[in-house]
Scaffold this motif. Structure first.
Motif, mmCIF file in Angstrom:
data_model
loop_
_atom_site.group_PDB
_atom_site.id
_atom_site.type_symbol
_atom_site.label_atom_id
_atom_site.label_comp_id
_atom_site.label_asym_id
_atom_site.label_seq_id
_atom_site.Cartn_x
_atom_site.Cartn_y
_atom_site.Cartn_z
ATOM 1 N N LYS A 125 0.834 -1.202 0.000
ATOM 2 C CA LYS A 125 0.000 0.000 0.000
ATOM 3 C C LYS A 125 0.869 1.252 0.000
ATOM 4 O O LYS A 125 0.566 2.224 -0.699
ATOM 5 N N GLU A 126 1.936 1.238 0.777
ATOM 6 C CA GLU A 126 2.840 2.395 0.823
ATOM 7 C C GLU A 126 3.538 2.588 -0.527
ATOM 8 O O GLU A 126 3.692 3.716 -0.995
ATOM 9 N N ARG A 127 3.950 1.482 -1.175
ATOM 10 C CA ARG A 127 4.569 1.594 -2.497
ATOM 11 C C ARG A 127 3.589 2.199 -3.513
ATOM 12 O O ARG A 127 3.974 3.055 -4.308
ATOM 13 N N ARG A 128 2.327 1.752 -3.473
ATOM 14 C CA ARG A 128 1.322 2.321 -4.382
ATOM 15 C C ARG A 128 1.117 3.806 -4.102
ATOM 16 O O ARG A 128 0.985 4.605 -5.031
ATOM 17 N N ARG A 129 1.108 4.185 -2.833
ATOM 18 C CA ARG A 129 0.929 5.598 -2.485
ATOM 19 C C ARG A 129 2.070 6.450 -3.024
ATOM 20 O O ARG A 129 1.848 7.519 -3.598
ATOM 21 N N VAL A 130 3.299 5.969 -2.880
ATOM 22 C CA VAL A 130 4.462 6.718 -3.363
ATOM 23 C C VAL A 130 4.423 6.833 -4.883
ATOM 24 O O VAL A 130 4.694 7.911 -5.445
ATOM 25 N N GLU A 131 4.062 5.743 -5.578
ATOM 26 C CA GLU A 131 3.962 5.788 -7.033
ATOM 27 C C GLU A 131 2.890 6.772 -7.484
ATOM 28 O O GLU A 131 3.087 7.523 -8.437
ATOM 29 N N GLN A 132 1.749 6.774 -6.813
ATOM 30 C CA GLN A 132 0.668 7.686 -7.175
ATOM 31 C C GLN A 132 1.068 9.138 -6.907
ATOM 32 O O GLN A 132 0.747 10.035 -7.691
ATOM 33 N N GLU A 133 1.777 9.360 -5.810
ATOM 34 C CA GLU A 133 2.232 10.715 -5.500
ATOM 35 C C GLU A 133 3.230 11.194 -6.549
ATOM 36 O O GLU A 133 3.164 12.341 -7.000
ATOM 37 N N LYS A 134 4.133 10.323 -6.983
ATOM 38 C CA LYS A 134 5.109 10.664 -8.014
ATOM 39 C C LYS A 134 4.395 10.987 -9.328
ATOM 40 O O LYS A 134 4.712 11.981 -9.989
ATOM 41 N N PHE A 135 3.424 10.163 -9.697
ATOM 42 C CA PHE A 135 2.663 10.413 -10.915
ATOM 43 C C PHE A 135 1.938 11.750 -10.827
ATOM 44 O O PHE A 135 1.923 12.532 -11.789
ATOM 45 N N HIS A 136 1.334 12.034 -9.675
ATOM 46 C CA HIS A 136 0.617 13.293 -9.472
ATOM 47 C C HIS A 136 1.553 14.482 -9.647
ATOM 48 O O HIS A 136 1.197 15.468 -10.305
ATOM 49 N N ARG A 137 2.738 14.408 -9.070
ATOM 50 C CA ARG A 137 3.703 15.515 -9.189
ATOM 51 C C ARG A 137 4.127 15.702 -10.642
ATOM 52 O O ARG A 137 4.249 16.833 -11.120
ATOM 53 N N GLU A 138 4.398 14.591 -11.358
ATOM 54 C CA GLU A 138 4.797 14.699 -12.762
ATOM 55 C C GLU A 138 3.661 15.254 -13.605
ATOM 56 O O GLU A 138 3.877 16.078 -14.493
ATOM 57 N N TRP A 139 2.456 14.816 -13.360
ATOM 58 C CA TRP A 139 1.307 15.236 -14.149
ATOM 59 C C TRP A 139 1.068 16.737 -14.019
ATOM 60 O O TRP A 139 0.811 17.424 -15.000
ATOM 61 N N TRP A 140 1.132 17.249 -12.798
ATOM 62 C CA TRP A 140 0.854 18.655 -12.559
ATOM 63 C C TRP A 140 2.103 19.530 -12.581
ATOM 64 O O TRP A 140 2.010 20.739 -12.402
ATOM 65 N N GLY A 141 3.268 18.932 -12.796
ATOM 66 C CA GLY A 141 4.499 19.712 -12.855
ATOM 67 C C GLY A 141 4.862 20.319 -11.513
ATOM 68 O O GLY A 141 5.221 21.496 -11.437
ATOM 69 N N LEU A 142 4.778 19.544 -10.448
ATOM 70 C CA LEU A 142 5.066 20.050 -9.113
ATOM 71 C C LEU A 142 6.443 19.603 -8.665
ATOM 72 O O LEU A 142 6.952 18.561 -9.073
ATOM 73 N N ASP A 143 7.060 20.408 -7.785
ATOM 74 C CA ASP A 143 8.333 20.001 -7.193
ATOM 75 C C ASP A 143 8.061 19.202 -5.918
ATOM 76 O O ASP A 143 6.923 18.857 -5.618
ATOM 77 N N GLU A 144 9.096 18.942 -5.127
ATOM 78 C CA GLU A 144 8.953 18.117 -3.926
ATOM 79 C C GLU A 144 8.086 18.776 -2.858
ATOM 80 O O GLU A 144 7.526 18.114 -1.996
ATOM 81 N N ASN A 145 8.000 20.123 -2.897
ATOM 82 C CA ASN A 145 7.209 20.852 -1.903
ATOM 83 C C ASN A 145 5.755 21.033 -2.330
ATOM 84 O O ASN A 145 4.978 21.653 -1.619
ATOM 85 N N GLY A 146 5.396 20.534 -3.500
ATOM 86 C CA GLY A 146 4.034 20.673 -3.984
ATOM 87 C C GLY A 146 3.773 21.980 -4.703
ATOM 88 O O GLY A 146 2.629 22.352 -4.934
ATOM 89 N N LEU A 147 4.840 22.708 -5.069
ATOM 90 C CA LEU A 147 4.698 23.975 -5.783
ATOM 91 C C LEU A 147 4.974 23.748 -7.266
ATOM 92 O O LEU A 147 5.775 22.887 -7.643
ATOM 93 N N ARG A 148 4.317 24.537 -8.105
ATOM 94 C CA ARG A 148 4.532 24.410 -9.548
ATOM 95 C C ARG A 148 5.959 24.804 -9.897
ATOM 96 O O ARG A 148 6.489 25.787 -9.385
ATOM 97 N N LYS A 149 6.542 24.030 -10.789
ATOM 98 C CA LYS A 149 7.877 24.352 -11.272
ATOM 99 C C LYS A 149 7.751 25.541 -12.206
ATOM 100 O O LYS A 149 6.887 25.583 -13.067
ATOM 101 N N VAL A 150 8.623 26.525 -12.020
ATOM 102 C CA VAL A 150 8.579 27.729 -12.835
ATOM 103 C C VAL A 150 9.633 27.587 -13.906
ATOM 104 O O VAL A 150 10.815 27.343 -13.617
ATOM 105 N N GLU A 151 9.208 27.746 -15.160
ATOM 106 C CA GLU A 151 10.148 27.653 -16.270
ATOM 107 C C GLU A 151 10.581 29.044 -16.674
ATOM 108 O O GLU A 151 9.781 29.962 -16.755
#
Length: 162
Positions: A125-151
């Motif tokens: 369950k923890e592995r699935r949570r980490v994978e989903q969190e990683k996918f969420h960050r990649e999808w929305w373009g977020l950094d580790e703090n949950g903020l949008r990456k500024v280009e």
């Protein structure tokens, strides 16, 4: 009371394997832990898990009586106590007959024996949570703090040109 009996009957029918159906772990591949020989105190949450297992086992053994009472009590309110007296007494006597200290001890032994399985389920369950969190960050373009990456260098903290 009728709603409670129907809920109890539904729990008795569904308690045999709902959690195993939602996980992808094969219980037969995980070895069973040995049961400790001496009395080891359990935490309150662990005792609650043992009690839940104990009650599920008792409900499973008395599933027919519970089902008969739930069928009789459906579409009734306070009259279910009087109208379904025979079914209620049969259900209660069955549950009292199986709710023994030996059954509680068997539930505790089963809880100890399936410790590895529960740990493997928590890890999956923890592995699935980490994978989903990683996918969420990649999808929305977020950094580790949950903020949008500024280009680009010309943008300020709110994403506007400076």
């Amino acid at each position: 009371m009728a709603a409670q009996a129907a809920t109890t009957a539904a729990t008795a029918r569904g308690s045999s394997g709902n959690s195993a159906a939602t996980t992808s772990i094969d219980p037969s591949t995980i070895p069973r832990d040995p049961v400790p020989t001496g009395p080891i105190p359990l935490k309150a949450s662990q005792e609650a898990q043992v009690k839940e297992l104990y009650h599920a086992r008792v409900r499973q053994k008395c599933a027919d009586e519970i089902r008969e009472f739930a069928t009789c009590a459906s579409n009734r309110t306070f009259t279910a106590t009087f109208a379904c007296r025979a079914q209620r007494l049969a259900m209660n006597s069955c549950m009292v007959g199986y709710a023994t200290q030996e059954e509680l001890d068997r539930a505790r032994e089963e809880w100890w024996a399936t410790r590895s399985l529960r740990k493997a389920e928590r890890d999956a369950k923890e592995r699935r949570r980490v994978e989903q969190e990683k996918f969420h960050r990649e999808w929305w373009g977020l950094d580790e703090n949950g903020l949008r990456k500024v280009e680009g260098k010309g943008k300020g903290p709110r994403g506007r040109e400076e």
